[in-house]
Design a protein around this motif. Structure first.
Motif, short mmCIF file in Angstrom:
data_model
loop_
_atom_site.label_atom_id
_atom_site.label_comp_id
_atom_site.label_asym_id
_atom_site.label_seq_id
_atom_site.Cartn_x
_atom_site.Cartn_y
_atom_site.Cartn_z
N PHE A 124 -12.29 -46.31 8.78
CA PHE A 124 -12.18 -47.43 7.84
C PHE A 124 -11.55 -48.64 8.51
O PHE A 124 -10.45 -48.53 9.06
CB PHE A 124 -11.33 -47.00 6.63
CG PHE A 124 -11.89 -45.80 5.92
CD1 PHE A 124 -12.71 -45.94 4.82
CD2 PHE A 124 -11.62 -44.51 6.39
CE1 PHE A 124 -13.24 -44.83 4.17
CE2 PHE A 124 -12.15 -43.39 5.76
CZ PHE A 124 -12.96 -43.56 4.65
N ARG A 125 -12.26 -49.75 8.48
CA ARG A 125 -11.68 -50.99 9.00
C ARG A 125 -12.12 -52.14 8.11
O ARG A 125 -13.31 -52.26 7.79
CB ARG A 125 -12.17 -51.27 10.44
CG ARG A 125 -11.71 -50.22 11.43
CD ARG A 125 -12.13 -50.58 12.84
NE ARG A 125 -12.01 -49.42 13.71
CZ ARG A 125 -12.39 -49.38 14.98
NH1 ARG A 125 -12.92 -50.46 15.54
NH2 ARG A 125 -12.24 -48.28 15.70
N HIS A 126 -11.18 -53.00 7.75
CA HIS A 126 -11.51 -54.13 6.89
C HIS A 126 -12.04 -55.27 7.74
O HIS A 126 -11.34 -56.20 8.09
CB HIS A 126 -10.26 -54.55 6.10
CG HIS A 126 -10.60 -55.39 4.92
ND1 HIS A 126 -10.78 -56.75 5.01
CD2 HIS A 126 -10.83 -55.07 3.63
CE1 HIS A 126 -11.10 -57.22 3.81
NE2 HIS A 126 -11.13 -56.22 2.96
N GLU A 127 -13.34 -55.16 8.11
CA GLU A 127 -14.00 -56.18 8.92
C GLU A 127 -15.01 -56.91 8.05
O GLU A 127 -15.30 -56.48 6.93
CB GLU A 127 -14.74 -55.53 10.09
CG GLU A 127 -13.86 -54.66 10.96
CD GLU A 127 -14.53 -54.34 12.28
OE1 GLU A 127 -14.71 -55.29 13.07
OE2 GLU A 127 -14.87 -53.18 12.51
N ARG A 128 -15.60 -57.98 8.60
CA ARG A 128 -16.65 -58.67 7.84
C ARG A 128 -17.94 -57.86 7.93
O ARG A 128 -18.48 -57.69 9.02
CB ARG A 128 -16.87 -60.08 8.40
CG ARG A 128 -17.68 -60.98 7.47
CD ARG A 128 -17.65 -62.42 7.96
NE ARG A 128 -18.30 -62.59 9.26
CZ ARG A 128 -19.61 -62.65 9.45
NH1 ARG A 128 -20.43 -62.57 8.41
NH2 ARG A 128 -20.11 -62.82 10.66
N VAL A 181 -12.62 -54.86 28.66
CA VAL A 181 -11.32 -54.35 28.22
C VAL A 181 -11.59 -53.70 26.88
O VAL A 181 -12.64 -53.87 26.30
CB VAL A 181 -10.28 -55.48 28.06
CG1 VAL A 181 -9.91 -56.04 29.40
CG2 VAL A 181 -10.80 -56.56 27.14
N ARG A 182 -10.69 -52.92 26.35
CA ARG A 182 -10.95 -52.28 25.08
C ARG A 182 -10.00 -52.86 24.05
O ARG A 182 -8.93 -53.34 24.38
CB ARG A 182 -10.78 -50.76 25.22
CG ARG A 182 -11.59 -50.16 26.36
CD ARG A 182 -13.03 -49.89 25.98
NE ARG A 182 -13.09 -49.15 24.75
CZ ARG A 182 -13.54 -49.64 23.59
NH1 ARG A 182 -14.04 -50.84 23.54
NH2 ARG A 182 -13.51 -48.92 22.52
N GLY A 183 -10.39 -52.77 22.80
CA GLY A 183 -9.58 -53.37 21.74
C GLY A 183 -8.34 -52.58 21.39
O GLY A 183 -7.57 -52.98 20.54
P1 ATP Z 1 -16.70 -53.75 18.38
O1 ATP Z 1 -16.37 -54.48 19.64
O2 ATP Z 1 -18.16 -53.66 18.10
O3 ATP Z 1 -15.88 -54.23 17.22
P2 ATP Z 1 -14.74 -51.72 18.82
O4 ATP Z 1 -14.28 -51.99 20.20
O5 ATP Z 1 -13.90 -52.20 17.70
O6 ATP Z 1 -16.23 -52.24 18.63
P3 ATP Z 1 -14.21 -48.88 18.97
O7 ATP Z 1 -12.95 -48.95 18.23
O8 ATP Z 1 -14.20 -48.63 20.42
O9 ATP Z 1 -15.08 -50.18 18.64
O10 ATP Z 1 -15.16 -47.81 18.25
C1 ATP Z 1 -16.17 -47.10 18.95
C2 ATP Z 1 -17.54 -47.35 18.36
O11 ATP Z 1 -17.53 -47.23 16.95
C3 ATP Z 1 -18.08 -48.75 18.60
O12 ATP Z 1 -18.63 -48.84 19.86
C4 ATP Z 1 -19.11 -48.87 17.52
O13 ATP Z 1 -20.31 -48.20 17.90
C5 ATP Z 1 -18.47 -48.13 16.38
N1 ATP Z 1 -17.82 -49.05 15.45
C6 ATP Z 1 -16.61 -49.66 15.59
N2 ATP Z 1 -16.33 -50.42 14.53
C7 ATP Z 1 -17.40 -50.30 13.67
C8 ATP Z 1 -17.71 -50.83 12.39
N3 ATP Z 1 -16.88 -51.64 11.73
N4 ATP Z 1 -18.89 -50.49 11.82
C9 ATP Z 1 -19.76 -49.67 12.46
N5 ATP Z 1 -19.51 -49.13 13.67
C10 ATP Z 1 -18.34 -49.44 14.28
#
Ligand code: ATP
Ligand code: MG
Length: 432
Positions: A118-122, A264-266
């Motif tokens: 679960f993430r509150h994204e657009r 880099v990763r988030g």
């Molecule tokens: P992005 O750069 O696309 O936001 P992220 O770096 O936030 O991805 P991770 O946290 O590494 O993503 O999650 C691993 C994978 O889960 C992502 O590569 C993507 O395929 C999927 N994912 C992440 N966030 C979402 C989302 N809000 N909806 C659908 N799939 C997601």
């Protein structure tokens, strides 16, 4: 609006949270089935953890100043005042559970999980507020052999799904914590020099998370970013050797990759190897799988130092990719093989028993029994609409002769009258 109007208003799903409808579920099951088998073939064991955890778990692991923790988490107060969070990812929970149950004590672990995050994204195509991941986490192995293994595991999945030629592996090393800290200073100095080009988001990150600026997709910053110092040029010796060995293992295994020094990763917990599988077929939501090493995380969460590597893939994006590229095999369409049709109510009992017998004799058979009666015409219509390839008709004559009439619903082919006892054999051949 009056009170009664409000109460009659239809309740709808939460924005960004999707229902998985019957017509879509076969493709998900196909994907999940492939994953399950694959994990077993590599000796990875499934772990299932709760969807809700203490908020502190994510704040401490993912990092206070990451996008996820700063603005994307679903956090709420429990009835007793504890701060809880719907998990935004799987790694932190996995580490918490492994520590809590002593799975990391003098042993290695190869684990996998799957489930909603679960993430509150657009919300947009490929980006949702409830989405699903499959992830693997391996503990207690230093790599780079295990780094190569998790990458090969994902590569095998792409090959099996027919996706290999549509995805690219991007690879980078984030080095040791010390190398990263030294690089961070260099990078901040460079960004300070080019402050006028930084967008608002990046200025905010300059103090908190400058590496993440490298990840910016803002085209106006592209040129400046291209000139930024590269961490890959400032790696510590051990990380450099780790990275070079990994590249060698991938070369030997025939896995193509692109070294992306700006990857880099988030999430804050990564170090050394990081990688992403990306595709150009999904627009800007192009990362289908992402991961890397997080050797510091277990200790950060209060455990003994434990090396670890893993990845997570987004199921929605992969399903979308299979649909976009039309890579859906028949088995993933969920179609029925057989519609068992009593032609009148007198045949109901025989039809029910025959359907049961056939399911017993042919475990792979997907058979649906006609229920609910109706005129002969409406029964035939239902058989046709069922999508089944074959129908088995049972009427007065068939009952008298212990036979059944096999009708082809999707092909120009004469119907056949068969003894009930011979049905299983005929169906086995027809559906093979
Ligand atoms: P992005 O750069 O696309 O936001 P992220 O770096 O936030 O991805 P991770 O946290 O590494 O993503 O999650 C691993 C994978 O889960 C992502 O590569 C993507 O395929 C999927 N994912 C992440 N966030 C979402 C989302 N809000 N909806 C659908 N799939 C997601
Ligand atoms: Mg994200």
């Amino acid at each position: 609006m009056s009170k009664s109007d409000t109460s009659k208003k239809k309740i709808q799903a939460i924005r960004g949270m999707n229902d998985l409808l019957p017509e879509q579920s076969p493709l998900w099951q196909y994907f999940e089935g492939r994953v399950r088998t694959l994990m077993a073939r590599y000796g990875y064991a499934e772990i299932r953890t709760p969807i809700v955890e203490q908020t502190a778990l994510f704040a401490r692991s993912i990092g206070e100043v990451t996008d996820i923790v700063e603005k994307e988490m679903y956090t709420f107060e429990d009835r007793n005042g504890d701060s809880l969070t719907l998990r935004p990812e799987g790694t932190a929970s996995c580490v918490r559970a492994a520590m809590e149950h002593g799975l990391l004590h003098n042993q290695t672990q190869r684990l996998w999980y799957q489930g909603p995050m679960f993430r509150h994204e657009r919300p947009q195509k490929g980006r949702y507020r409830q989405f699903h991941q499959v992830g693997v986490e391996s503990f207690g192995l230093e790599g780079p052999d295990i780094d190569a293994e998790v990458i090969l595991l994902s590569a095998r999945l792409w090959r099996e799904l027919g996706l290999m030629e549509h995805v690219t592996l991007e690879l980078n090393s984030l080095g040791s914590a010390e190398a990263r800290a030294a690089y961070r200073e260099r990078l901040v100095a460079y960004f300070e020099e080019h402050r006028e080009v930084l967008d608002e988001d990046s200025r905010r990150r300059l103090a908190s998370n400058p590496l993440r600026i490298l990840d910016s997709k803002n085209p106006e910053m592209a040129e400046m970013l291209a000139g930024a110092p590269r961490l890959l040029d400032h790696l510590d010796d051990a990380s450099r050797e780790h990275f070079e060995t990994l590249c060698g293992l991938l070369d030997a295994a025939g896995i193509d990759y692109v070294i992306n020094p700006r990857l880099v990763r988030g999430l804050d917990y990564y170090g050394r190897t990081v990688f992403e599988w990306t595709t150009t077929a999904l627009g800007s939501q192009g990362t289908v799988c992402a991961g890397g090493r997080y050797d510091g995380l277990v200790e950060q969460l209060g455990g003994k130092p434990t090396t670890a590597v893993g990845f997570a893939m987004g199921i929605e994006r992969l399903v979308l990719l299979l649909e976009t590229l039309e890579l859906i095999p028949d088995a993933a369409r969920g179609e029925l093989d057989l519609y068992v049709l009593p032609m009148d109510d007198a045949a109901t009992g025989t039809a029910l028993q025959l359907a049961e017998r056939l399911r017993g004799e042919l475990p792979g058979l997907r058979a649906q029994l006609h229920c609910g009666g109706g005129s002969f015409k409406s029964r035939m219509k239902k058989a046709d609409r069922s999508g089944a390839r074959l129908a088995l008709l049972l009427g007065e004559d068939e009952l008298a002769e212990a036979s059944a009439t096999l009708k082809f619903l999707r092909e120009e082919r004469d119907q056949q009258s068969l003894p009930q006892a011979a049905l299983a054999e005929t169906l086995r051949e027809l559906l093979a």
